[in-house]
Write a protein that holds these residues in place. Structure first.
Motif, PDB file in Angstrom:
ATOM      1  N   MET A 383       0.833  -1.209   0.000  1.00 59.06           N
ATOM      2  CA  MET A 383       0.000   0.000   0.000  1.00 59.06           C
ATOM      3  C   MET A 383       0.863   1.253   0.000  1.00 59.06           C
ATOM      4  N   ALA A 384       1.950   1.273   0.769  1.00 58.33           N
ATOM      5  CA  ALA A 384       2.846   2.437   0.783  1.00 58.33           C
ATOM      6  C   ALA A 384       3.490   2.637  -0.585  1.00 58.33           C
ATOM      7  N   GLY A 385       3.871   1.539  -1.236  1.00 53.57           N
ATOM      8  CA  GLY A 385       4.447   1.646  -2.565  1.00 53.57           C
ATOM      9  C   GLY A 385       3.469   2.209  -3.569  1.00 53.57           C
ATOM     10  N   LEU A 386       2.204   1.806  -3.478  1.00 52.21           N
ATOM     11  CA  LEU A 386       1.176   2.333  -4.378  1.00 52.21           C
ATOM     12  C   LEU A 386       0.943   3.820  -4.136  1.00 52.21           C
ATOM     13  N   VAL A 387       1.004   4.238  -2.884  1.00 53.70           N
ATOM     14  CA  VAL A 387       0.858   5.663  -2.567  1.00 53.70           C
ATOM     15  C   VAL A 387       1.952   6.464  -3.251  1.00 53.70           C
ATOM     16  N   CYS A 388       3.192   5.995  -3.120  1.00 56.48           N
ATOM     17  CA  CYS A 388       4.316   6.720  -3.712  1.00 56.48           C
ATOM     18  C   CYS A 388       4.177   6.773  -5.234  1.00 56.48           C
ATOM     19  N   ALA A 389       3.748   5.668  -5.833  1.00 58.66           N
ATOM     20  CA  ALA A 389       3.552   5.654  -7.284  1.00 58.66           C
ATOM     21  C   ALA A 389       2.477   6.659  -7.696  1.00 58.66           C
ATOM     22  N   TRP A 390       1.404   6.736  -6.924  1.00 60.22           N
ATOM     23  CA  TRP A 390       0.321   7.667  -7.240  1.00 60.22           C
ATOM     24  C   TRP A 390       0.771   9.115  -7.092  1.00 60.22           C
ATOM     25  N   VAL A 391       1.498   9.395  -6.018  1.00 58.89           N
ATOM     26  CA  VAL A 391       1.980  10.757  -5.778  1.00 58.89           C
ATOM     27  C   VAL A 391       2.907  11.212  -6.912  1.00 58.89           C
ATOM     28  N   HIS A 392       3.699  10.284  -7.453  1.00 60.02           N
ATOM     29  CA  HIS A 392       4.686  10.641  -8.480  1.00 60.02           C
ATOM     30  C   HIS A 392       4.234  10.256  -9.897  1.00 60.02           C
ATOM     31  N   ARG A 393       2.958  10.062 -10.089  1.00 59.94           N
ATOM     32  CA  ARG A 393       2.484   9.569 -11.385  1.00 59.94           C
ATOM     33  C   ARG A 393       2.725  10.554 -12.514  1.00 59.94           C
ATOM     34  N   THR A 394       2.825  11.836 -12.205  1.00 64.02           N
ATOM     35  CA  THR A 394       3.079  12.840 -13.255  1.00 64.02           C
ATOM     36  C   THR A 394       4.485  13.425 -13.166  1.00 64.02           C
ATOM     37  N   ALA A 395       5.355  12.782 -12.382  1.00 61.76           N
ATOM     38  CA  ALA A 395       6.696  13.334 -12.164  1.00 61.76           C
ATOM     39  C   ALA A 395       7.526  13.382 -13.436  1.00 61.76           C
ATOM     40  N   TYR A 396       7.179  12.589 -14.451  1.00 63.74           N
ATOM     41  CA  TYR A 396       7.937  12.585 -15.711  1.00 63.74           C
ATOM     42  C   TYR A 396       7.918  13.948 -16.396  1.00 63.74           C
ATOM     43  N   ARG A 397       6.928  14.775 -16.049  1.00 59.75           N
ATOM     44  CA  ARG A 397       6.839  16.095 -16.679  1.00 59.75           C
ATOM     45  C   ARG A 397       8.010  16.987 -16.273  1.00 59.75           C
ATOM     46  N   ARG A 398       8.579  16.725 -15.077  1.00 54.69           N
ATOM     47  CA  ARG A 398       9.712  17.540 -14.638  1.00 54.69           C
ATOM     48  C   ARG A 398      11.014  16.747 -14.558  1.00 54.69           C
ATOM     49  N   TYR A 406      10.795   7.027  -8.019  1.00 56.83           N
ATOM     50  CA  TYR A 406       9.767   7.196  -6.993  1.00 56.83           C
ATOM     51  C   TYR A 406       8.344   6.929  -7.488  1.00 56.83           C
ATOM     52  N   GLY A 407       8.200   6.705  -8.781  1.00 55.42           N
ATOM     53  CA  GLY A 407       6.893   6.382  -9.319  1.00 55.42           C
ATOM     54  C   GLY A 407       6.802   4.953  -9.812  1.00 55.42           C
ATOM     55  N   LEU A 408       7.505   4.660 -10.902  1.00 52.47           N
ATOM     56  CA  LEU A 408       7.410   3.340 -11.528  1.00 52.47           C
ATOM     57  C   LEU A 408       7.991   2.239 -10.649  1.00 52.47           C
ATOM     58  N   PHE A 409       9.197   2.435 -10.122  1.00 52.80           N
ATOM     59  CA  PHE A 409       9.866   1.398  -9.337  1.00 52.80           C
ATOM     60  C   PHE A 409       9.065   1.020  -8.082  1.00 52.80           C
ATOM     61  N   PRO A 410       8.671   1.969  -7.237  1.00 51.45           N
ATOM     62  CA  PRO A 410       7.848   1.596  -6.076  1.00 51.45           C
ATOM     63  C   PRO A 410       6.505   0.987  -6.472  1.00 51.45           C
ATOM     64  N   GLY A 411       5.909   1.479  -7.571  1.00 49.33           N
ATOM     65  CA  GLY A 411       4.623   0.937  -8.000  1.00 49.33           C
ATOM     66  C   GLY A 411       4.720  -0.524  -8.400  1.00 49.33           C
ATOM     67  N   LEU A 412       5.708  -0.856  -9.205  1.00 51.98           N
ATOM     68  CA  LEU A 412       5.905  -2.251  -9.604  1.00 51.98           C
ATOM     69  C   LEU A 412       6.261  -3.120  -8.401  1.00 51.98           C
ATOM     70  N   SER A 413       7.079  -2.581  -7.498  1.00 53.98           N
ATOM     71  CA  SER A 413       7.439  -3.325  -6.291  1.00 53.98           C
ATOM     72  C   SER A 413       6.196  -3.640  -5.462  1.00 53.98           C
ATOM     73  N   ALA A 414       5.307  -2.660  -5.346  1.00 49.50           N
ATOM     74  CA  ALA A 414       4.073  -2.864  -4.587  1.00 49.50           C
ATOM     75  C   ALA A 414       3.208  -3.942  -5.216  1.00 49.50           C
ATOM     76  N   VAL A 415       3.088  -3.916  -6.527  1.00 49.40           N
ATOM     77  CA  VAL A 415       2.262  -4.913  -7.228  1.00 49.40           C
ATOM     78  C   VAL A 415       2.826  -6.316  -6.996  1.00 49.40           C
ATOM     79  N   VAL A 416       4.151  -6.457  -7.074  1.00 49.22           N
ATOM     80  CA  VAL A 416       4.782  -7.759  -6.841  1.00 49.22           C
ATOM     81  C   VAL A 416       4.476  -8.268  -5.437  1.00 49.22           C
ATOM     82  N   LEU A 417       4.613  -7.405  -4.441  1.00 47.68           N
ATOM     83  CA  LEU A 417       4.378  -7.818  -3.057  1.00 47.68           C
ATOM     84  C   LEU A 417       2.919  -8.206  -2.829  1.00 47.68           C
ATOM     85  N   ILE A 418       1.997  -7.411  -3.337  1.00 45.70           N
ATOM     86  CA  ILE A 418       0.573  -7.671  -3.110  1.00 45.70           C
ATOM     87  C   ILE A 418       0.140  -8.956  -3.809  1.00 45.70           C
ATOM     88  N   ILE A 419       0.541  -9.140  -5.054  1.00 42.28           N
ATOM     89  CA  ILE A 419       0.176 -10.364  -5.775  1.00 42.28           C
ATOM     90  C   ILE A 419       0.769 -11.583  -5.089  1.00 42.28           C
TER      91      ILE A 419
END
Length: 464
Positions: A383-398, A406-419
């Motif tokens: 859940m914490a990893g998904l939060v970080c991915a959501w917070v940084h979902r538009t970070a590619y713009r900067r 802080y977006g893709l890596f934590p998000g994928l890590s979270a999905v792996v752990l949850i599944i």
């Protein structure tokens, strides 16, 4: 009673020390490495490295989120801010139940290591181990009650000794294994991707994954102590991330040398103090084994202490924010230690330790606890990893670097752990399911959203 923890009590070095102590390498190796090798055999070192990747992703998530909102509840607060009160509450509850399961089972290696000094045969006695565990539990809580600084000083001494012993035994094991026949015949082919994916099964993968998650878990205590750390918005996250790198090195080393010196069958059956057996196999003799037992005692004490710190700080944060009775949000005026939370910890912990006295064996206690804890950690880390991915979902713009780290890596890590956690449920026995799932779902009974406030703001903070 007051409602403020002692600020600026911990330095970055103390935060790093507590991050390493939270994982408790000597304790974790004794508690879970045998189970990992019994499950995965020669593939065990690969699992240690494979699941180091999502653990680093979650550690980066904690670093980023802690910089935005430093909160004693950590995941409880961050998830609540992003995905709502229910998910925030359940993330905090998952940490509490996971740590209580661990604290109750984590004093077992502490007790068995003490019994090794008297007579190693006594370590398999459940009643004796249970009684000694209760005494150790009370002694460790006593130190916690003295305040964070006293706990920190003790942690520094214990972790320093633990690191010296682990490095010494690891080097001795490598030297002893050099040129000698390996206990488990192997070749480089055994560690090729083709061999791994052609021989590993899904049940093995999920079981090994939960064990490795359990091995690494605990470094996140630094985030729960962020309010008490000088420059906490930076030091707490960096301390946890640094602690993960230390444990990756140690677990990789010990997964390898254990397979070099001990057969997989002997390792799987040695559930009380694997390091003691490894010291003997490395040629260090009974004296070396006893020194290792002291390191396990220190490691178990340190990691149980950090677990207690996480429980009391999370309970304090949830009480302060109204997610639990407000009395949990009070601290002692002299020690600034969460008062009500600590007494709750004492009562619940003693009851849990006494319940373990009805388990059939020490091995059963440890194996069920590892799997149940791994499931709950996978949930709240995810859940914490998904939060970080959501917070940084538009970070590619900067910054693409920020988005990837802080977006893709934590998000994928979270999905792996949850599944992994969801699939592992299908492999649980009755006891593990009751402990792992039942204690987590029990949190629904205590959820009271109307008086629960979520404070802070993640999305408008200054970019990394």
């Amino acid at each position: 009673m007051t409602h403020s923890l002692r600020k600026d009590s911990l330095s970055f070095f103390e935060s790093l020390t507590l991050g390493v102590a939270g994982s408790g390498p000597a304790n974790a190796i004794s508690l879970a490495m045998g189970a990992l090798i019994g499950t995965a055999g020669l593939r065990s070192p690969l699992y240690v490295l494979i699941f180091a990747v999502p653990m680093l992703g979650i550690a980066l998530a904690y670093k980023a989120l802690n910089r935005r909102v430093t909160h004693a509840g950590a995941a409880f607060n961050w998830v609540g801010l992003t995905f709502g009160k229910f998910h925030g509450f359940m993330s905090g509850w998952a940490l509490i139940t996971a740590q209580m399961i661990f604290i109750i089972s984590g004093v077992v290696p502490l007790s068995t290591a003490v019994l090794d000094f008297i007579n190693p045969a006594l370590a398999s006695s459940v009643p004796l181990t249970t009684g000694l565990s209760a005494l150790w539990f009370l002694a460790i809580v006593g130190v916690i009650m003295l305040g964070i600084k006293m706990t920190s000083y003790l942690q520094l001494l214990m972790v320093a000794f633990e690191m010296l012993v682990l490095l010494g035994v690891g080097i001795a094991a490598l030297v002893h294994a050099h040129g000698a026949p390996a206990a488990n015949p192997w070749s480089l082919i055994d560690y090729s991707p083709h061999y791994f994916f052609s021989t590993a099964t899904l049940p093995e993968f999920s079981a090994a994954a939960l064990i490795v998650i359990f091995l690494y878990w605990g470094w996140d205590v630094t985030a729960n102590l962020g309010e008490e750390t000088a420059n906490g918005e930076h030091a707490a996250g960096n301390g946890g991330l640094s602690g993960v790198f230390v444990t990756i090195f140690l677990y990789s080393l010990y997964a390898a040398v254990t397979l070099m010196l001990l057969s997989a069958a002997d390792t799987a059956s040695d559930s009380s103090n694997l390091l003691y057996s490894l010291a003997l196999a490395a040629g260090l003799g009974r004296s070396g084994g006893l020194i290792v037992s002291v390191a396990v005692i220190f490691s178990s004490t340190a990691t149980v202490q950090t677990g207690m710190l996480q429980v009391t700080r999370t309970l304090f944060a949830m009480g302060r924010d109204g997610a639990l009775p407000f009395s949990f949000g009070t601290v002692h005026p002299r020690t600034h230690n969460p008062a009500t939370a600590t007494w709750w910890l004492v009562g619940t912990g003693l009851v849990g330790i006494l319940v373990t006295g009805f388990m059939p064996s020490v091995s059963a206690i440890l194996s069920d606890a590892v799997a149940a804890t791994g499931l709950q950690v996978a949930y709240y880390f995810g859940m914490a990893g998904l939060v970080c991915a959501w917070v940084h979902r538009t970070a590619y713009r900067r910054s693409w670097k920020q988005f990837l780290l802080y977006g893709l890596f934590p998000g994928l890590s979270a999905v792996v752990l949850i599944i992994t956690g969801v699939y592992a449920i299908t492999t649980f026995n009755f006891t593990t399911a009751c402990v792992g799932i039942g204690t987590l779902l029990a949190g629904v009974l205590f959820f009271r959203p109307r008086r629960y406030t979520v404070e802070g703001e993640l999305l408008s903070a200054t970019p990394e």
